[in-house]
Scaffold this motif. Sequence first.
Motif, PDB file in Angstrom:
ATOM      1  N   TYR A  38       0.786  -1.451   0.303  1.00  0.00           N
ATOM      2  CA  TYR A  38       0.276   0.300   0.101  1.00  0.00           C
ATOM      3  C   TYR A  38       1.131   1.298  -0.458  1.00  0.00           C
ATOM      4  CZ  TYR A  38      -3.617   3.864   1.798  1.00  0.00           C
ATOM      5  OH  TYR A  38      -4.986   4.010   1.920  1.00  0.00           O
ATOM      6  N   ARG A  39       1.919   1.426   1.069  1.00  0.00           N
ATOM      7  CA  ARG A  39       2.136   2.252   1.201  1.00  0.00           C
ATOM      8  C   ARG A  39       3.390   2.585  -0.172  1.00  0.00           C
ATOM      9  NH1 ARG A  39       2.244   4.939   5.396  1.00  0.00           N
ATOM     10  NH2 ARG A  39       1.309   4.326   7.056  1.00  0.00           N
ATOM     11  N   GLU A  40       3.997   1.795  -1.016  1.00  0.00           N
ATOM     12  CA  GLU A  40       4.810   1.886  -1.719  1.00  0.00           C
ATOM     13  C   GLU A  40       4.119   2.210  -3.820  1.00  0.00           C
ATOM     14  OE1 GLU A  40       7.064  -1.056  -2.429  1.00  0.00           O
ATOM     15  OE2 GLU A  40       7.983  -0.872  -4.729  1.00  0.00           O
ATOM     16  N   HIS A  41       2.990   1.721  -3.700  1.00  0.00           N
ATOM     17  CA  HIS A  41       1.751   1.589  -4.956  1.00  0.00           C
ATOM     18  C   HIS A  41       0.665   2.724  -4.362  1.00  0.00           C
ATOM     19  CE1 HIS A  41       4.888  -0.320  -6.868  1.00  0.00           C
ATOM     20  NE2 HIS A  41       4.921  -1.513  -5.306  1.00  0.00           N
ATOM     21  N   PHE A  42       0.251   3.533  -2.962  1.00  0.00           N
ATOM     22  CA  PHE A  42      -1.011   4.117  -3.008  1.00  0.00           C
ATOM     23  C   PHE A  42      -0.753   4.845  -4.671  1.00  0.00           C
ATOM     24  CE2 PHE A  42      -4.005   7.251  -1.696  1.00  0.00           C
ATOM     25  CZ  PHE A  42      -4.940   6.725  -1.205  1.00  0.00           C
ATOM     26  N   ALA A  43       0.383   5.694  -4.762  1.00  0.00           N
ATOM     27  CA  ALA A  43      -0.737   6.433  -5.830  1.00  0.00           C
ATOM     28  C   ALA A  43      -1.005   6.711  -6.629  1.00  0.00           C
ATOM     29  CB  ALA A  43       0.997   7.761  -5.347  1.00  0.00           C
ATOM     30  N   PHE A  44      -0.177   5.043  -7.104  1.00  0.00           N
ATOM     31  CA  PHE A  44      -0.052   4.694  -8.515  1.00  0.00           C
ATOM     32  C   PHE A  44      -1.719   4.561  -8.877  1.00  0.00           C
ATOM     33  CE2 PHE A  44      -0.076   1.084 -11.268  1.00  0.00           C
ATOM     34  CZ  PHE A  44       0.903   1.490 -12.244  1.00  0.00           C
ATOM     35  N   VAL A  45      -1.807   3.433  -8.054  1.00  0.00           N
ATOM     36  CA  VAL A  45      -3.588   2.757  -8.446  1.00  0.00           C
ATOM     37  C   VAL A  45      -3.941   4.087  -7.902  1.00  0.00           C
ATOM     38  CG1 VAL A  45      -4.835   1.368  -6.318  1.00  0.00           C
ATOM     39  CG2 VAL A  45      -2.750   0.726  -7.034  1.00  0.00           C
ATOM     40  N   TRP A  46      -4.155   4.944  -7.053  1.00  0.00           N
ATOM     41  CA  TRP A  46      -5.497   5.615  -7.141  1.00  0.00           C
ATOM     42  C   TRP A  46      -4.881   6.670  -8.019  1.00  0.00           C
ATOM     43  CZ3 TRP A  46      -4.615  11.568  -6.974  1.00  0.00           C
ATOM     44  CH2 TRP A  46      -5.842  12.592  -6.895  1.00  0.00           C
ATOM     45  N   ARG A  47      -3.865   7.399  -8.479  1.00  0.00           N
ATOM     46  CA  ARG A  47      -4.192   8.531  -9.530  1.00  0.00           C
ATOM     47  C   ARG A  47      -4.687   7.645 -11.012  1.00  0.00           C
ATOM     48  NH1 ARG A  47       1.887   8.261  -9.471  1.00  0.00           N
ATOM     49  NH2 ARG A  47       2.639   7.168 -10.430  1.00  0.00           N
ATOM     50  N   ASN A  48      -4.655   5.675 -10.803  1.00  0.00           N
ATOM     51  CA  ASN A  48      -4.535   5.037 -12.661  1.00  0.00           C
ATOM     52  C   ASN A  48      -6.586   4.915 -12.077  1.00  0.00           C
ATOM     53  OD1 ASN A  48      -2.689   5.862 -14.671  1.00  0.00           O
ATOM     54  ND2 ASN A  48      -1.533   4.421 -12.538  1.00  0.00           N
ATOM     55  N   ALA A  49      -6.580   4.439 -11.128  1.00  0.00           N
ATOM     56  CA  ALA A  49      -7.913   4.368 -10.842  1.00  0.00           C
ATOM     57  C   ALA A  49      -9.425   5.754 -11.090  1.00  0.00           C
ATOM     58  CB  ALA A  49      -8.772   3.862  -9.017  1.00  0.00           C
ATOM     59  N   ARG A  50      -8.760   7.029 -11.048  1.00  0.00           N
ATOM     60  CA  ARG A  50      -8.812   8.140 -10.892  1.00  0.00           C
ATOM     61  C   ARG A  50      -9.355   7.971 -13.204  1.00  0.00           C
ATOM     62  NH1 ARG A  50      -7.270  13.296  -9.198  1.00  0.00           N
ATOM     63  NH2 ARG A  50      -9.159  13.394  -8.287  1.00  0.00           N
ATOM     64  N   ARG A  51      -8.576   7.880 -13.561  1.00  0.00           N
ATOM     65  CA  ARG A  51      -8.208   7.794 -15.275  1.00  0.00           C
ATOM     66  C   ARG A  51      -9.072   7.332 -15.207  1.00  0.00           C
ATOM     67  NH1 ARG A  51      -1.743   7.883 -14.458  1.00  0.00           N
ATOM     68  NH2 ARG A  51      -1.121  10.571 -14.011  1.00  0.00           N
ATOM     69  N   LEU A  52      -9.051   5.480 -14.735  1.00  0.00           N
ATOM     70  CA  LEU A  52      -9.936   4.842 -15.550  1.00  0.00           C
ATOM     71  C   LEU A  52     -11.298   5.235 -15.399  1.00  0.00           C
ATOM     72  CD1 LEU A  52      -7.753   1.491 -14.557  1.00  0.00           C
ATOM     73  CD2 LEU A  52      -7.770   3.139 -17.158  1.00  0.00           C
ATOM     74  N   GLY A  53     -11.633   6.277 -14.581  1.00  0.00           N
ATOM     75  CA  GLY A  53     -13.240   6.662 -14.698  1.00  0.00           C
ATOM     76  C   GLY A  53     -13.897   6.529 -12.904  1.00  0.00           C
ATOM     77  N   CYS A  54     -12.693   6.388 -12.390  1.00  0.00           N
ATOM     78  CA  CYS A  54     -13.532   6.835 -10.722  1.00  0.00           C
ATOM     79  C   CYS A  54     -13.687   8.182 -10.869  1.00  0.00           C
ATOM     80  CB  CYS A  54     -11.925   6.473  -9.790  1.00  0.00           C
ATOM     81  SG  CYS A  54     -12.769   4.545  -9.580  1.00  0.00           S
ATOM     82  N   SER A  55     -14.980   8.427  -9.858  1.00  0.00           N
ATOM     83  CA  SER A  55     -15.591   9.587  -9.366  1.00  0.00           C
ATOM     84  C   SER A  55     -14.921   9.870  -7.694  1.00  0.00           C
ATOM     85  CB  SER A  55     -16.253   9.901 -10.024  1.00  0.00           C
ATOM     86  OG  SER A  55     -16.837   9.155  -8.416  1.00  0.00           O
ATOM     87  N   ASP A  56     -14.599  11.075  -7.153  1.00  0.00           N
ATOM     88  CA  ASP A  56     -13.981  11.313  -6.385  1.00  0.00           C
ATOM     89  C   ASP A  56     -14.636  10.744  -5.800  1.00  0.00           C
ATOM     90  OD1 ASP A  56     -11.616  12.670  -7.575  1.00  0.00           O
ATOM     91  OD2 ASP A  56     -13.008  14.778  -6.560  1.00  0.00           O
ATOM     92  N   GLU A  57     -16.279  10.636  -5.587  1.00  0.00           N
ATOM     93  CA  GLU A  57     -16.763   9.660  -4.956  1.00  0.00           C
ATOM     94  C   GLU A  57     -17.023   7.653  -3.840  1.00  0.00           C
ATOM     95  OE1 GLU A  57     -18.643  11.295  -6.990  1.00  0.00           O
ATOM     96  OE2 GLU A  57     -18.727  13.392  -5.760  1.00  0.00           O
ATOM     97  N   TRP A  58     -15.926   7.430  -5.481  1.00  0.00           N
ATOM     98  CA  TRP A  58     -16.195   6.114  -4.462  1.00  0.00           C
ATOM     99  C   TRP A  58     -14.280   5.890  -5.030  1.00  0.00           C
ATOM    100  CZ3 TRP A  58     -15.941   3.259  -9.751  1.00  0.00           C
ATOM    101  CH2 TRP A  58     -16.477   3.479 -10.833  1.00  0.00           C
ATOM    102  N   VAL A  59     -13.905   7.002  -4.998  1.00  0.00           N
ATOM    103  CA  VAL A  59     -11.999   6.687  -5.598  1.00  0.00           C
ATOM    104  C   VAL A  59     -11.725   5.884  -4.471  1.00  0.00           C
ATOM    105  CG1 VAL A  59     -11.621   8.758  -5.125  1.00  0.00           C
ATOM    106  CG2 VAL A  59      -9.555   7.129  -7.126  1.00  0.00           C
ATOM    107  N   ASP A  60     -11.578   6.293  -3.569  1.00  0.00           N
ATOM    108  CA  ASP A  60     -11.716   5.554  -2.109  1.00  0.00           C
ATOM    109  C   ASP A  60     -11.845   3.904  -2.015  1.00  0.00           C
ATOM    110  OD1 ASP A  60     -13.327   6.023  -1.510  1.00  0.00           O
ATOM    111  OD2 ASP A  60     -13.723   6.003   0.853  1.00  0.00           O
ATOM    112  N   ASP A  61     -13.005   3.534  -2.381  1.00  0.00           N
ATOM    113  CA  ASP A  61     -13.898   2.408  -1.917  1.00  0.00           C
ATOM    114  C   ASP A  61     -12.760   1.298  -3.238  1.00  0.00           C
ATOM    115  OD1 ASP A  61     -15.669   2.375  -0.155  1.00  0.00           O
ATOM    116  OD2 ASP A  61     -17.318   3.122  -2.034  1.00  0.00           O
TER     117      ASP A  61
END
Lengths: 199, 246
Positions: A38-61
């Motif tokens: 998690y610590r190593e790759h959180f930012a990577f997963v977070w930004r790509n989840a948003r690019r793939l269509g996650c809105s701010d409401e459910w990106v954390d899920d």
Amino acid sequence: MPVDFESSLNEAAALGELPGVGAAIQLNEVRERGEALYREHFAFVWRNARRLGCSDEWVDDAVHEVFLVATRRLAEFEGRSSMRTWLFAITFRVVGRLRRDRARRSARVARYVTEQPALVADAARETEAAHYLRQLLLKLNEAQRVVLILAELEGFTSSEIAHTLGVPAGTVDSRLRAARTQLARVLERDRAKHERLQR
Amino acid sequence: MKHEEELQRLFRAERAERPSPLAVEHGLHRLSLDLAAQVVPPPIGMGPLKLGLSVMPKWLASGFALGLVGASAALPPLSARPPVQATPVAQLSARPRVLASSPAEPETAAERPRQETPPAIRMPSAPATNSAGSASFDAELKLISFAKSELDARRPARAQAWLSEHAQRFPSGVFAIEREALFALAACQQLPPNVAHAKRFILQHPNSPLSARLENSCGLHVDSKQPNGSAAPEERTIEPSAGEQR
């Protein structure tokens, strides 16, 4: 505020969610693996989840589920690709599943809505341009979008992307060209529309 | 050229996006709780993404991959059920086991042996044209596929949870019969196994290929009472395997 895993475990135990003491060692290993990943790759997963269509409401899920899956299936990672492309593939599938499952998504958003922190470090950096780009990405087809994200935004090589997608490198290159052409077309259309509105 | 510059500007802006430290810590806390509680996420596929290669409709490909599409197609219409043909035990044991197949076994449409493909495929009601129907079909298929993944991993309780959700949301859905069969199989996987559901399913659907698979998977043995090898439904008896729990 740093996370205290011991208190998290105690909290889970208090809720009656912990299994027997016999599994404690295994649990410890799992959570250490999960924490490191998690610590190593959180930012990577977070930004790509948003690019793939996650809105701010459910990106954390989505991010949460990606790391749950990745932690449980870490043993399956064979090291033939990079950890990041492996995580990207998981992210792609999780985001796709959550996007389709609207009912489930709504329930989860409702459950966590009260504890969501601000999503972006500096609101000023949540620029209009970045938001616009993510909207543009959604106008590409899935194959083009994934190639564009991996190549242009994450800097992966054609061969790395080809391995992730299970297609020849030539296909990756042609999809990237097509994606850029399509984006340019949309930009042109938006510009024309904007100019019409200005008149 | 103008577009290229504009695109590069947009790319730079997007690359500069960062999550807030608070979001990071919040997510880590949530993850640690779920890992400690051994929360299991819904199963997802792994391996290369293979985007843009599918030429078969998604619902049909998924159905074949599950080994479910067409499985209930051989069920006779309720109003005109033909006489039951009892299957000899030797023939049953030679049938391929699909319901409880290992997740490692490839089961794509291309790899499936021809003789397993049923003669007719029960089509869901207009899946390609009706978007609501298609979404509903997708949701059904997802629930059934989750259940099957859990069964493949020998986790019957979790499989039954998915099946219960399917029963609640789609009581008369496209996969209602497959749901019953999977539920019966889950009961057989319990410790100790409970074959009562499987027996009931077999009696209700004697001609279904799922019945044959259940007989194999649950270790049930069929006795033919008539000399010609056939038996009426009420005459068909099923001997439970050792350790059966009623």
